[in-house]
Motif scaffolding. Structure first.
Motif: not given
Length: 319
Positions: A188-216
């Motif tokens: 995550i770190k070191g990227h200026h843009i994060v693009v989500i084109t993933a499917p919704l499934n049990d693995k990706t549901r709420n993937l971009v959570d508070r911790d993910f966003l904090a790491a951006m």
């Protein structure tokens, strides 16, 4: 033996009726997606095709189809249908049809944010010549993390490359030039843009959570062209309200976004109403894919876009 295919009679779906009628040994049966009752001929359908617009409207009609063997969507994602389609009935989407329009939307969203078009429009509304009153930026030299390396994500990477943006792609499993999903926290770190084109499934549901966003990185841009439920909306709103992150959203959770939701008022956010795929001719592209999926099914094979019902959805689009 003739296969009965139930296809909507709405304007956007007439092209579907035409394309399905070109298959061998089929009976294309029109229906009204707003109806609550099917006639005897319609109830005999073996393949059900929901309409291009308002796909979910006729979902209750499935209960009247005693011979149903397949549900073929014109949408890429199948998650909204997965829990309602009866067991033993094949569910397939139109994955691949949306790569052009959606990737173009992602590029336009990135350019809109980097070139500060929302600010320009606000100055224009005030009749202000805003020379040197805002800081625009360029995509050249930026790095983008694309979560979802299927047809849409790959198309996004190609468009970004033309603008001098380097892309890092992530999929379920690693392959040449693509990282595995298990690596994402370290990417995550070191990227200026994060693009989500993933499917919704049990693995990706709420993937971009508070911790993910904090790491951006500070000032980074999150673009969601996948599913709203992949992103923690409240956590994102907090980050955008603070000014630390920006966002461009075609999908939200909930959807539609409530009128009083704070994201509407965030100057760091742009929102479109789940319309990234909606351009002239997209319905024909979707039906072309749908027909090929049905053709495969009719030969006794598994359609390439058949949903993995255990994971809930095959797109927008990691594999």
């Amino acid at each position: 033996m003739t296969t009965r295919i139930l296809v909507s009679n709405e304007t956007d779906d007439l092209v579907g009726q035409e394309l399905f009628s070109q298959l061998d040994s089929v009976d294309v049966i029109p229906y009204d997606p707003t109806t609550t009752t099917l006639d005897e001929r319609q109830r005999q359908a073996e393949i059900f095709v929901p309409p291009y617009r308002g796909t979910n409207r006729p979902m209750p009609l499935m209960a009247q189809m005693t011979n149903l063997r397949m549900v073929q969507l014109t949408a890429a994602g199948t998650d909204e249908w997965a829990n309602d389609v009866p067991d033993g009935v094949v569910l397939a989407g139109a994955r691949g049809a949306h790569a052009g329009p959606v990737s173009e939307w992602v590029l336009s969203a990135a350019l809109t944010q980097y070139r500060q078009w929302p600010a320009l429009v606000r100055f224009q509304d005030e009749h202000t010549w805003a020379h040197r009153k805002f800081d625009a930026d360029t995509l050249h030299g930026k790095r983008a993390l694309i979560v979802g390396a299927g047809s849409i994500g790959s198309a996004v990477a190609r468009l970004f490359a033309a603008f001098g943006t380097e892309s890092t792609l992530v999929a379920n499993t690693s392959r040449g030039g693509v990282h595995a999903a298990s690596e994402i926290s370290g990417l995550i770190k070191g990227h200026h843009i994060v693009v989500i084109t993933a499917p919704l499934n049990d693995k990706t549901r709420n993937l971009v959570d508070r911790d993910f966003l904090a790491a951006m990185d500070d000032g980074a841009l999150l673009i969601n062209a996948g599913r709203g439920k992949i992103v923690d909306t409240e956590a994102l709103a907090t980050e955008v309200q603070s000014g630390r992150l920006r966002a461009a959203l075609d999908v939200t959770e909930p959807e539609p976004l409530p009128e009083d939701h704070p994201l509407w008022s965030c100057q760091g956010a742009i929102i479109s109403p789940h319309s990234a795929r909606t351009v002239p001719g997209t319905n024909a592209l979707c039906y072309a894919v749908a027909v090929e999926q049905v053709r495969t099914f009719m030969t006794g094979q598994t359609p390439t876009n058949a949903a993995d019902r255990k994971l809930i959805s095959p797109e927008r689009d990691v594999v």
